[in-house]
Design an enzyme around this catalytic site. Structure first.
Site, short mmCIF file in Angstrom:
data_model
loop_
_atom_site.label_atom_id
_atom_site.label_comp_id
_atom_site.label_asym_id
_atom_site.label_seq_id
_atom_site.Cartn_x
_atom_site.Cartn_y
_atom_site.Cartn_z
N ASP A 137 6.97 4.40 10.04
CA ASP A 137 5.53 4.14 10.17
C ASP A 137 4.89 5.11 11.17
O ASP A 137 3.67 5.24 11.21
CB ASP A 137 5.29 2.71 10.70
CG ASP A 137 4.88 1.74 9.60
OD1 ASP A 137 4.28 2.19 8.61
OD2 ASP A 137 5.15 0.54 9.76
N GLN A 174 5.93 -5.08 9.23
CA GLN A 174 4.56 -5.18 8.73
C GLN A 174 3.64 -5.81 9.78
O GLN A 174 3.97 -6.84 10.38
CB GLN A 174 4.53 -5.99 7.41
CG GLN A 174 3.18 -6.01 6.72
CD GLN A 174 2.72 -4.65 6.20
OE1 GLN A 174 3.52 -3.75 5.95
NE2 GLN A 174 1.42 -4.48 6.04
N LYS A 216 5.37 -1.94 -1.39
CA LYS A 216 6.23 -0.92 -0.77
C LYS A 216 7.64 -1.00 -1.32
O LYS A 216 8.26 0.02 -1.65
CB LYS A 216 6.23 -1.10 0.77
CG LYS A 216 4.90 -0.74 1.42
CD LYS A 216 4.83 -1.12 2.90
CE LYS A 216 3.43 -0.85 3.46
NZ LYS A 216 3.27 -1.22 4.87
#
Ligand code: GUN
Length: 291
Positions: A119, A96, A52
């Site tokens: 997200d 994460q 990412k």
């Protein structure tokens, strides 16, 4: 059979984003900035987060990687989040998952400012998504919609069978594909571990989204001819012939199922790269929302 090439499609999307970033910088002196928080040292999670961050560099974003030790307390992580929430320099950030067991994941997600939740995991954003209001759509479902769109896979009136009800993929995917939207208007069946006669259901599917994390679960005798297959699974299986010591397997027995499919995503190189591209897209959106 047509391969739904996530690697190529995500490269196209990143190129489009890079052009927009260059334009933003030239006209407004603005550079989107994504931060990623990772707790602990899980190998797969570190690989994903590094990918990412690298993708940010490629499109001209700024990025910050915040690595915290495995024994970070919930309070310390909440403190880190409150710092990111008020940092004007950061347009969006992700934490994460999965987090170590001693940290309440839901509590962490709820602490993220929904405007920076690229997200799309915060209940405010999940609620907006479910109501088909503008918001950040989680990267994996968003990437699947985009892949179906760019390959002109018809979803309207089709029977989509989603396997797996996770909050990250299965559940949002089932909601989105049933909605009145360009890639949507499908009749959706959401199946899971308690579903009876799964094979009877998958045999009726025009499109199957497999997101359960069981390698090669979906076999050729479970699908009809000309089916479209989206394989979200990505499991590391030990393989001594590989330099890394493992190979990646999807939820679909690719060799046999691809012979019957009209469209199918490979693993790797299917849904995975799309997820990263859509995270960048959400970050660009977060940045533009601030202007
Ligand atoms: N773990 C697996 N997929 C994801 C994702 O899309 N976002 C975050 N933050 N963690 C994940």
């Amino acid at each position: 059979m047509i391969l739904l090439d996530g690697k190529k499609t995500s490269a196209d999307i990143k190129e489009e984003i890079a052009l927009e970033v260059a334009e933003l910088r030239r006209r407004k002196d603005i550079t989107p900035h994504l931060a990623a928080v990772i707790v602990g040292s899980d190998g797969a999670s570190i690989t994903y987060v590094n990918a990412k961050v690298k993708a940010c560099e490629r499109v001209g974003f700024e990025s910050s990687l915040i690595r915290l030790p495995e024994d970070t307390s919930e309070e310390e992580l909440l403190n880190e989040i409150s710092i990111l929430n008020v940092d004007n320099d950061i347009d969006g950030f992700i934490v994460q998952l999965p987090l170590p067991k001693h940290i309440d994941e839901q509590k962490i997600i709820m602490a993220i400012d929904p405007e920076k939740d690229v997200d799309g995991f915060h209940p405010t954003n999940v609620g907006k998504m479910a109501l088909n209001l503008p918001t950040f759509i989680s990267a994996t479902p968003f990437g699947i919609l985009e892949l179906l769109d760019r390959y002109n896979v018809e979803t309207s009136g089709k029977h989509v069978v989603v396997i797996g009800r996770s909050h990250i993929v299965g559940s949002p995917m089932s909601i989105l594909l049933a909605q009145k939207r360009k890639i949507g208007n499908a009749t959706v069946t959401l199946t899971h571990s308690r579903t009876k006669n799964l094979k009877e259901i998958t045999l009726q599917a025009d499109i199957i989204i497999a997101a359960i994390g069981i390698p090669e679960f979906l076999k050729a005798d479970m699908v009809k001819d000309e089916v479209t297959i989206i394989d979200v699974g990505i499991t590391r299986v030990p393989d001594s012939r590989k330099k890394s010591g493992y190979r990646l397997l999807g939820d679909v027995a690719f060799e046999e199922v691809s012979k019957k499919a009209a469209f199918i995503t490979p693993v790797p190189g299917g849904v995975g790269p799309m997820t990263i591209a859509m995270l960048l897209k959400n970050t660009l959106l977060a940045c533009k929302n601030k202007i």
